[in-house]
Scaffold this motif. Sequence first.
Motif, PDB file in Angstrom:
ATOM      1  N   LEU A   1     -14.581   4.986   0.843  1.00  0.00           N
ATOM      2  CA  LEU A   1     -13.432   4.810  -0.051  1.00  0.00           C
ATOM      3  C   LEU A   1     -12.973   3.360   0.023  1.00  0.00           C
ATOM      4  O   LEU A   1     -12.840   2.802   1.108  1.00  0.00           O
ATOM      5  CB  LEU A   1     -12.283   5.737   0.356  1.00  0.00           C
ATOM      6  N   ALA A   2     -12.745   2.743  -1.146  1.00  0.00           N
ATOM      7  CA  ALA A   2     -12.208   1.376  -1.203  1.00  0.00           C
ATOM      8  C   ALA A   2     -10.778   1.427  -1.717  1.00  0.00           C
ATOM      9  O   ALA A   2     -10.465   2.167  -2.660  1.00  0.00           O
ATOM     10  CB  ALA A   2     -13.057   0.504  -2.114  1.00  0.00           C
ATOM     11  N   SER A   3      -9.893   0.656  -1.094  1.00  0.00           N
ATOM     12  CA  SER A   3      -8.501   0.568  -1.539  1.00  0.00           C
ATOM     13  C   SER A   3      -8.139  -0.893  -1.776  1.00  0.00           C
ATOM     14  O   SER A   3      -8.495  -1.768  -0.990  1.00  0.00           O
ATOM     15  CB  SER A   3      -7.561   1.179  -0.497  1.00  0.00           C
ATOM     16  N   ALA A   4      -7.446  -1.166  -2.868  1.00  0.00           N
ATOM     17  CA  ALA A   4      -7.065  -2.535  -3.250  1.00  0.00           C
ATOM     18  C   ALA A   4      -5.550  -2.634  -3.266  1.00  0.00           C
ATOM     19  O   ALA A   4      -4.868  -1.800  -3.862  1.00  0.00           O
ATOM     20  CB  ALA A   4      -7.633  -2.881  -4.620  1.00  0.00           C
ATOM     21  N   SER A   5      -5.023  -3.698  -2.649  1.00  0.00           N
ATOM     22  CA  SER A   5      -3.591  -3.740  -2.363  1.00  0.00           C
ATOM     23  C   SER A   5      -2.916  -5.016  -2.859  1.00  0.00           C
ATOM     24  O   SER A   5      -3.552  -6.043  -3.088  1.00  0.00           O
ATOM     25  CB  SER A   5      -3.380  -3.606  -0.854  1.00  0.00           C
TER      26      SER A   5
END
Length: 568
Positions: free
Chosen positions: A469-473
């Motif tokens: 899973l990739a998360s962008a913040s």
Amino acid sequence: MISITSTELNYLVFRYLHESGFTHSAFAFGYEAGIDRCKNDDNVVPPGALVTFIQKGIQYLELEANLSGSDADMDEDFSFLQPLDLITKEPNELHNIVKAKKENLSQHKSESNKIVNGSTHDNARREHVQEREKERKEKENEQRLEKIRLEKEKEQPKDEYKETQHTDQNHTEKHEDKTTVENLNNRAYGGPEPMEISQSPMSSPNDTPCRDVKILKGHSSEVFACAWNPSAPLLASGSGDSTARIWKIADGPCDSGVQNEPVNVVVLQHFKESTNEKSKDVTTLDWNGDGTLLATGSYDGQARIWSRDGELNSTLNKHKGPIFSLKWNKKGDYLLSGSVDKTAIVWNIKTGEWKQLFEFHTGPTLDVDWRNNVTFATCSTDKMIHVCKIGENRPVKTFSGHQDEVNAIKWDPTGSLLASCSDDHTAKIWSLKQDNFLHDLKEHVKGIYTIRWSPTGPGTNNPNQQLVLASASFDSTIKLWDVELGSVLYSLSGHRDPVYSVAFSPNGEYLASGSMDRFVHIWSVKEGKIVKTYTGKGGIFEVNWSKDGDKVAACFSNNIVCVLDFRM
């Protein structure tokens, strides 16, 4: 002496006014304030106050008659008044207060950006773009002058430097102009749009050369969304200029002979030219599974279905607010849309009518995603996630646990796990088998704007690779997560500003990211390192891979779309 309690008085006045036709709850605040003012030392209300309140009630019937016509408008009108105003002022004074405050609010709205029901993500993005562009220009000018000064100090005596500074600065600027990337002319829209290859310390040795970049020019406002057709060499883009566009991108590398021809583009107008309306920003778009239809969602609350030749097949009109997300189910017979009006709607594409309206959220619906052909999830500013099924009148599952707005949700490739991300700085992973989250992912230090699953793991085309899973913040980082352990595999820190978009390549080996810092980075998922990078002249709202994984599209705040070749 007869005495009456505040509760008894409240009840009597409510009954009297209700039977007289007065129904607005806003006046209840006035009752409470007035009752408190009239209580004597024994905490009771003198009988004379009852007469006063009934007289006030009759006066407010007059005020109601002079205000707006509908119940909804009258509730809004009374919201402009304070409890003490309701007790101490006459109806004509209150009418003037309401009128003045409404005029002030109307003027404020006309001067402000579009802000709908408290959902300000797109406006924040635009404001951030403007601020960053101003800062960037100032910083670049400072760096350019400093660079020239240092070079000249090394090459010549100080007195000569003073005389030649202005001339050499002009020469340097002309030389830099020659190094900009001049791309293809668009037949319909004239000259090329130059894009610079980054020379900053952020750049990777593997900067994308100019010959590997195609610039698509034609939009006249920010480009918010882009999506590759799954079966044809077509790229769709949606913009704040009230249009979507379908670009035909020839196969092969950008520097081939075929690519040096003008790009064919079809413009999808979201307004009637006769009315010259320009307030229908295209906020989201999605191709169906076989690539024959394109759905677009707009700020006007309408979803539209287009053929890939640009013909408008149908307009889906039921939402009462801007559409921020829409998705086709895998079968392609239903389209799901989520709106600021707090609802989600499933549309029957064969009939062009809505099939079911889902009204479970208490705040704007920010994202929707299908689990399978009949089940889907929705998330909202109300911090809740609902899993719904066509034909069911209540959610089949509700997930609560986020402490702030839930910005995005995504099912994993097999539909067994649901990921969510929020302004509360966390991402979470959920399963329908339990009420609480499986993992609470807490490594970010600011809100998380979006998330993506890798197309890997059991049940995918890449079964031997780990599911990630990739998360962008907003904290300018991207995290890659081990979803079995709930731990960070890599923290990717190549950006300097909020990251609005990430996308995995079809084989799951690479991740593309786009940020407000103007950089597109392509990362190795296995190594957690940048392998390619490119920078343009505006913030980046979305990145998207072509079906073959050999091209990445990126849409920018300075009105353009770029197509980057990717060959390792």
